[in-house]
Write a protein that holds these residues in place. Structure first.
Motif, PDB file in Angstrom:
ATOM      1  N   MET A   1       0.828  -1.192   0.000  1.00 17.22           N
ATOM      2  CA  MET A   1       0.000   0.000   0.000  1.00 17.22           C
ATOM      3  C   MET A   1       0.871   1.254   0.000  1.00 17.22           C
ATOM      4  N   LYS A   2       0.457   2.237  -0.783  1.00 19.68           N
ATOM      5  CA  LYS A   2       1.176   3.509  -0.817  1.00 19.68           C
ATOM      6  C   LYS A   2       0.602   4.488   0.203  1.00 19.68           C
ATOM      7  N   ASN A   3      -0.693   4.786   0.052  1.00 15.14           N
ATOM      8  CA  ASN A   3      -1.355   5.716   0.974  1.00 15.14           C
ATOM      9  C   ASN A   3      -2.713   5.174   1.405  1.00 15.14           C
ATOM     10  N   LEU A   4      -3.057   5.433   2.647  1.00 13.44           N
ATOM     11  CA  LEU A   4      -4.398   5.191   3.150  1.00 13.44           C
ATOM     12  C   LEU A   4      -5.074   6.563   3.199  1.00 13.44           C
ATOM     13  N   ILE A   5      -6.096   6.743   2.368  1.00 10.63           N
ATOM     14  CA  ILE A   5      -6.774   8.036   2.247  1.00 10.63           C
ATOM     15  C   ILE A   5      -8.026   7.989   3.111  1.00 10.63           C
ATOM     16  N   LEU A   6      -7.999   8.696   4.223  1.00  4.51           N
ATOM     17  CA  LEU A   6      -9.110   8.706   5.172  1.00  4.51           C
ATOM     18  C   LEU A   6     -10.036   9.880   4.871  1.00  4.51           C
ATOM     19  N   VAL A   7     -11.320   9.597   4.674  1.00  8.65           N
ATOM     20  CA  VAL A   7     -12.297  10.635   4.367  1.00  8.65           C
ATOM     21  C   VAL A   7     -13.463  10.540   5.343  1.00  8.65           C
ATOM     22  N   ARG A   8     -13.780  11.657   5.985  1.00 12.69           N
ATOM     23  CA  ARG A   8     -14.996  11.687   6.791  1.00 12.69           C
ATOM     24  C   ARG A   8     -16.189  11.867   5.862  1.00 12.69           C
ATOM     25  N   HIS A   9     -17.305  11.241   6.182  1.00 11.58           N
ATOM     26  CA  HIS A   9     -18.509  11.333   5.360  1.00 11.58           C
ATOM     27  C   HIS A   9     -18.973  12.779   5.197  1.00 11.58           C
ATOM     28  N   GLY A  10     -19.823  13.006   4.215  1.00 13.14           N
ATOM     29  CA  GLY A  10     -20.381  14.334   3.982  1.00 13.14           C
ATOM     30  C   GLY A  10     -21.363  14.742   5.070  1.00 13.14           C
ATOM     31  N   GLN A  11     -21.697  16.016   5.072  1.00  5.72           N
ATOM     32  CA  GLN A  11     -22.620  16.532   6.082  1.00  5.72           C
ATOM     33  C   GLN A  11     -23.970  15.805   6.014  1.00  5.72           C
ATOM     34  N   THR A  12     -24.541  15.505   7.173  1.00  2.00           N
ATOM     35  CA  THR A  12     -25.853  14.865   7.252  1.00  2.00           C
ATOM     36  C   THR A  12     -26.865  15.820   7.880  1.00  2.00           C
ATOM     37  N   THR A 198       0.667   7.448   5.133  1.00  2.00           N
ATOM     38  CA  THR A 198       1.581   6.852   4.155  1.00  2.00           C
ATOM     39  C   THR A 198       2.257   5.644   4.769  1.00  2.00           C
ATOM     40  N   LYS A 199       2.297   4.565   4.014  1.00  3.41           N
ATOM     41  CA  LYS A 199       2.856   3.304   4.499  1.00  3.41           C
ATOM     42  C   LYS A 199       4.350   3.249   4.216  1.00  3.41           C
ATOM     43  N   ASP A 200       5.125   2.853   5.223  1.00  5.43           N
ATOM     44  CA  ASP A 200       6.547   2.587   5.021  1.00  5.43           C
ATOM     45  C   ASP A 200       6.918   1.336   5.794  1.00  5.43           C
ATOM     46  N   ALA A 201       8.191   1.028   5.867  1.00  7.24           N
ATOM     47  CA  ALA A 201       8.627  -0.213   6.505  1.00  7.24           C
ATOM     48  C   ALA A 201       8.266  -0.270   7.984  1.00  7.24           C
ATOM     49  N   ALA A 202       8.133   0.879   8.616  1.00  8.29           N
ATOM     50  CA  ALA A 202       7.836   0.924  10.047  1.00  8.29           C
ATOM     51  C   ALA A 202       6.346   0.926  10.341  1.00  8.29           C
ATOM     52  N   GLY A 203       5.520   1.036   9.308  1.00  6.01           N
ATOM     53  CA  GLY A 203       4.079   1.117   9.497  1.00  6.01           C
ATOM     54  C   GLY A 203       3.535   2.362   8.843  1.00  6.01           C
ATOM     55  N   PHE A 204       2.461   2.901   9.383  1.00  5.73           N
ATOM     56  CA  PHE A 204       1.867   4.113   8.824  1.00  5.73           C
ATOM     57  C   PHE A 204       2.466   5.363   9.455  1.00  5.73           C
ATOM     58  N   GLN A 205       2.698   6.366   8.614  1.00  3.63           N
ATOM     59  CA  GLN A 205       3.108   7.680   9.070  1.00  3.63           C
ATOM     60  C   GLN A 205       2.022   8.680   8.673  1.00  3.63           C
ATOM     61  N   VAL A 206       1.677   9.582   9.587  1.00  2.00           N
ATOM     62  CA  VAL A 206       0.656  10.586   9.292  1.00  2.00           C
ATOM     63  C   VAL A 206       1.279  11.681   8.431  1.00  2.00           C
ATOM     64  N   ARG A 207       0.792  11.792   7.211  1.00  2.00           N
ATOM     65  CA  ARG A 207       1.343  12.766   6.279  1.00  2.00           C
ATOM     66  C   ARG A 207       0.561  14.071   6.260  1.00  2.00           C
ATOM     67  N   ALA A 208      -0.750  13.979   6.424  1.00  2.00           N
ATOM     68  CA  ALA A 208      -1.590  15.177   6.424  1.00  2.00           C
ATOM     69  C   ALA A 208      -2.912  14.861   7.105  1.00  2.00           C
ATOM     70  N   VAL A 209      -3.500  15.889   7.713  1.00  4.15           N
ATOM     71  CA  VAL A 209      -4.743  15.702   8.463  1.00  4.15           C
ATOM     72  C   VAL A 209      -5.724  16.819   8.140  1.00  4.15           C
TER      73      VAL A 209
END
Length: 223
Positions: A1-12, A198-209
């Motif tokens: 895996m290259k990136n895990l893209i986390l998206v919060r749902h749209g407004q309800t 972002t996935k690397d050898a050590a696990g996931f690193q938080v790239r942006a929030v």
């Protein structure tokens, strides 16, 4: 895996009414649908190999709108573990009333501490559980374990591309908190915001929030 893209749902509808949702559900507002469609355009040039969503309607609909008209089609896997934090008897209550409950039970200083970077998020979740007199609300250890299980599962995903995850504000915040507590914003995640692990050898690193700027999202995911 290259990136895990986390998206919060749209407004309800419940978001618009400033009410807690948790495991109960509400349809997306017109604004919620439009911002999901806008995010579809932002992510259109980004190759996605898989997509996961919680089993709540608001997350499933957001994911479907983001991935509509994409070729090749990206399969969507529904994952109950991606559900929002369970508020127990607090579900559906007005957020202003919840704040008043916090102030009465914990006082001003401790309530304000819930918004501090790093240490604030666990206090917030524990506070919700303490306010539920029925004791049905999810405990912090259980919620933390659920988020960790998700991270462990995605870390072993054999995909070498980008994976989309559409879920909920507190659940995604817990995943981020487990990796980089100081990166979590004080007022949590915006609807249809993007966070990138972002996935690397050590696990996931938080790239942006909590990204909402289209150019920034595309630049980081194309890098």
């Amino acid at each position: 895996m290259k990136n895990l893209i986390l998206v919060r749902h749209g407004q309800t509808e419940l978001n618009a009414q400033n009410k807690l949702q948790g495991w109960i559900d509400a349809p997306l507002t017109t604004r919620g649908r439009e911002t999901a469609k806008e995010l579809r355009q932002v992510l259109e040039p980004i190759k996605l190999t898989a997509a996961y969503t919680s089993d709540r309607e608001r997350a499933e609909d957001t994911a479907s709108l983001i991935l509509a008209h994409r070729f090749p089609e990206v399969p969507i896997t529904t994952e109950p573990l991606l559900r929002e934090y369970y508020f127990g008897a607090l579900e559906g209550q007005d957020e202003g009333e919840i704040l008043r409950h916090f102030l009465r039970k914990f006082g001003l200083r401790q309530t304000l501490n819930c918004t501090r970077r790093g240490s604030g998020f666990p206090q917030l979740v524990r506070g919700f559980a303490a306010l539920d007199n029925t004791k049905q609300a999810e405990t912090y250890p259980d919620f933390k374990a659920r988020a960790q299980q998700l991270l462990d599962t995605y870390a072993t995903n054999p995909s070498d591309g980008n994976v989309l995850v559409v879920a909920h504000g507190l659940l995604l915040s817990m995943m981020i908190h487990l990796l980089a507590p100081q990166e979590l914003p004080a007022f949590l995640l915006k609807n249809t915001s993007v966070s990138i692990l972002t996935k690397d050898a050590a696990g996931f690193q938080v790239r942006a929030v909590n990204l909402t700027d289209p150019a920034t999202i595309q630049t980081l995911l194309r890098a």
